[in-house]
Scaffold this motif. Structure first.
Motif, PDB file in Angstrom:
ATOM      1  N   ALA A 145      33.900  45.482  41.182  1.00 42.48           N
ATOM      2  CA  ALA A 145      32.853  45.638  40.164  1.00 42.48           C
ATOM      3  C   ALA A 145      33.343  45.179  38.797  1.00 42.48           C
ATOM      4  CB  ALA A 145      32.392  47.092  40.107  1.00 42.48           C
ATOM      5  N   ALA A 146      34.570  45.526  38.451  1.00 43.40           N
ATOM      6  CA  ALA A 146      35.119  45.123  37.153  1.00 43.40           C
ATOM      7  C   ALA A 146      35.290  43.610  37.073  1.00 43.40           C
ATOM      8  CB  ALA A 146      36.462  45.814  36.907  1.00 43.40           C
ATOM      9  N   ALA A 147      35.743  43.007  38.161  1.00 43.64           N
ATOM     10  CA  ALA A 147      35.995  41.564  38.160  1.00 43.64           C
ATOM     11  C   ALA A 147      34.703  40.753  38.111  1.00 43.64           C
ATOM     12  CB  ALA A 147      36.814  41.168  39.384  1.00 43.64           C
ATOM     13  N   THR A 148      33.642  41.273  38.689  1.00 42.69           N
ATOM     14  CA  THR A 148      32.389  40.506  38.731  1.00 42.69           C
ATOM     15  C   THR A 148      31.403  40.887  37.628  1.00 42.69           C
ATOM     16  OG1 THR A 148      31.449  42.082  40.325  1.00 42.69           O
ATOM     17  CG2 THR A 148      32.530  40.116  41.220  1.00 42.69           C
ATOM     18  N   ARG A 149      31.684  41.939  36.886  1.00 37.31           N
ATOM     19  CA  ARG A 149      30.765  42.400  35.833  1.00 37.31           C
ATOM     20  C   ARG A 149      30.419  41.318  34.811  1.00 37.31           C
ATOM     21  NH1 ARG A 149      33.298  46.862  34.520  1.00 37.31           N
ATOM     22  NH2 ARG A 149      32.268  47.950  36.199  1.00 37.31           N
ATOM     23  N   PRO A 150      31.369  40.565  34.259  1.00 37.72           N
ATOM     24  CA  PRO A 150      30.994  39.530  33.283  1.00 37.72           C
ATOM     25  C   PRO A 150      30.057  38.468  33.861  1.00 37.72           C
ATOM     26  CG  PRO A 150      33.352  39.948  33.165  1.00 37.72           C
ATOM     27  CD  PRO A 150      32.834  40.677  34.374  1.00 37.72           C
ATOM     28  N   ALA A 151      30.315  38.050  35.073  1.00 38.20           N
ATOM     29  CA  ALA A 151      29.458  37.032  35.693  1.00 38.20           C
ATOM     30  C   ALA A 151      28.071  37.602  35.986  1.00 38.20           C
ATOM     31  CB  ALA A 151      30.097  36.512  36.977  1.00 38.20           C
ATOM     32  N   GLU A 171      37.077  36.379  31.704  1.00 35.67           N
ATOM     33  CA  GLU A 171      36.844  37.802  31.449  1.00 35.67           C
ATOM     34  C   GLU A 171      36.916  38.609  32.743  1.00 35.67           C
ATOM     35  OE1 GLU A 171      33.067  37.994  29.486  1.00 35.67           O
ATOM     36  OE2 GLU A 171      33.814  37.034  27.671  1.00 35.67           O
ATOM     37  N   GLY A 172      36.392  38.036  33.835  1.00 34.54           N
ATOM     38  CA  GLY A 172      36.439  38.721  35.119  1.00 34.54           C
ATOM     39  C   GLY A 172      37.853  38.888  35.635  1.00 34.54           C
ATOM     40  N   ALA A 232      42.237  42.406  36.764  1.00 31.55           N
ATOM     41  CA  ALA A 232      43.670  42.728  36.685  1.00 31.55           C
ATOM     42  C   ALA A 232      43.890  44.100  36.059  1.00 31.55           C
ATOM     43  CB  ALA A 232      44.389  41.661  35.864  1.00 31.55           C
ATOM     44  N   LEU A 233      43.134  44.417  35.027  1.00 29.58           N
ATOM     45  CA  LEU A 233      43.269  45.728  34.393  1.00 29.58           C
ATOM     46  C   LEU A 233      42.863  46.845  35.356  1.00 29.58           C
ATOM     47  CD1 LEU A 233      43.846  47.411  31.866  1.00 29.58           C
ATOM     48  CD2 LEU A 233      41.473  47.039  31.180  1.00 29.58           C
ATOM     49  N   GLU A 234      41.753  46.646  36.058  1.00 29.38           N
ATOM     50  CA  GLU A 234      41.309  47.655  37.020  1.00 29.38           C
ATOM     51  C   GLU A 234      42.294  47.778  38.182  1.00 29.38           C
ATOM     52  OE1 GLU A 234      39.147  50.795  38.066  1.00 29.38           O
ATOM     53  OE2 GLU A 234      38.722  49.604  36.273  1.00 29.38           O
ATOM     54  N   SER A 235      42.906  46.660  38.586  1.00 32.40           N
ATOM     55  CA  SER A 235      43.918  46.708  39.650  1.00 32.40           C
ATOM     56  C   SER A 235      45.112  47.546  39.220  1.00 32.40           C
ATOM     57  CB  SER A 235      44.381  45.294  40.006  1.00 32.40           C
ATOM     58  OG  SER A 235      43.343  44.572  40.596  1.00 32.40           O
ATOM     59  N   HIS A 249      38.359  52.706  45.165  1.00 38.48           N
ATOM     60  CA  HIS A 249      39.130  51.997  44.146  1.00 38.48           C
ATOM     61  C   HIS A 249      38.931  50.487  44.270  1.00 38.48           C
ATOM     62  CE1 HIS A 249      40.757  55.814  43.283  1.00 38.48           C
ATOM     63  NE2 HIS A 249      41.819  55.784  44.081  1.00 38.48           N
ATOM     64  N   MET A 250      38.858  50.003  45.496  1.00 33.28           N
ATOM     65  CA  MET A 250      38.650  48.560  45.704  1.00 33.28           C
ATOM     66  C   MET A 250      37.259  48.135  45.212  1.00 33.28           C
ATOM     67  SD  MET A 250      41.425  47.349  46.771  1.00 33.28           S
ATOM     68  CE  MET A 250      42.272  48.588  45.812  1.00 33.28           C
ATOM     69  N   ILE A 251      36.282  49.009  45.383  1.00 31.85           N
ATOM     70  CA  ILE A 251      34.951  48.727  44.842  1.00 31.85           C
ATOM     71  C   ILE A 251      35.020  48.674  43.316  1.00 31.85           C
ATOM     72  CG2 ILE A 251      32.598  49.612  44.586  1.00 31.85           C
ATOM     73  CD1 ILE A 251      32.841  50.740  47.419  1.00 31.85           C
ATOM     74  N   ASP A 252      35.820  49.559  42.723  1.00 33.65           N
ATOM     75  CA  ASP A 252      36.001  49.539  41.270  1.00 33.65           C
ATOM     76  C   ASP A 252      36.572  48.204  40.799  1.00 33.65           C
ATOM     77  OD1 ASP A 252      35.111  52.157  41.151  1.00 33.65           O
ATOM     78  OD2 ASP A 252      37.144  53.011  41.074  1.00 33.65           O
ATOM     79  N   VAL A 253      37.569  47.703  41.520  1.00 24.51           N
ATOM     80  CA  VAL A 253      38.184  46.423  41.150  1.00 24.51           C
ATOM     81  C   VAL A 253      37.164  45.290  41.267  1.00 24.51           C
ATOM     82  CG1 VAL A 253      39.936  44.713  41.794  1.00 24.51           C
ATOM     83  CG2 VAL A 253      40.523  47.138  41.760  1.00 24.51           C
TER      84      VAL A 253
END
Length: 121
Positions: free
Chosen positions: A100-106, A65-66, A71-74, A94-98
């Motif tokens: 945050a999105a990648a680590t949100r599920p974990a 999921e991360g 990838a979607l946020e990128s 923007h990099m913080i957004d990526v």
């Protein structure tokens, strides 16, 4: 200048989230160690074996999921940069957004596990 202040605030908030997730991780690992040891030694009950299976499955699911969210946020970030939001402070945001999105599920899973495993003690 306000963009820089917003970025700094986001970095500080991210730092506090990191500490929160670290504490939840320590609680989860310390609660699971006896269960994992029992399952690995062959003396564990059904709960120990089930918890071990759940632990592995949820890590794979959170990683998947991360990766998808990252990838979607990128892709969204690439579109923002291509449309002119390429100021260094904006790109850092923007990099913080990526991240945050990648680590949100974990992060969600770690917090839920800490609540579940420490409340049953």
């Amino acid at each position: 200048m306000s963009d820089l202040f917003v970025l700094q605030t986001r970095l500080i908030r991210t730092w506090f989230e990191l500490i929160e997730v670290y504490i939840a991780t320590v609680a989860t690992v310390s609660a699971r160690m006896p269960i994992i040891a029992a399952a690995a030694s062959g003396f564990g009950d059904k709960r120990a074996h089930r918890e071990t299976q759940v632990m592995v499955a949820e890590k794979l699911r959170a990683a998947s999921e991360g990766a998808e969210a990252g990838a979607l946020e990128s892709a969204k970030v690439a579109l923002r940069v291509l449309t002119g939001q390429n100021h260094p402070v904006a790109v850092a945001g923007h990099m913080i957004d990526v991240a945050a999105a990648a680590t949100r599920p974990a992060r969600r899973k770690v917090r839920a596990n800490a609540r579940r495993l420490t409340s049953s003690r």
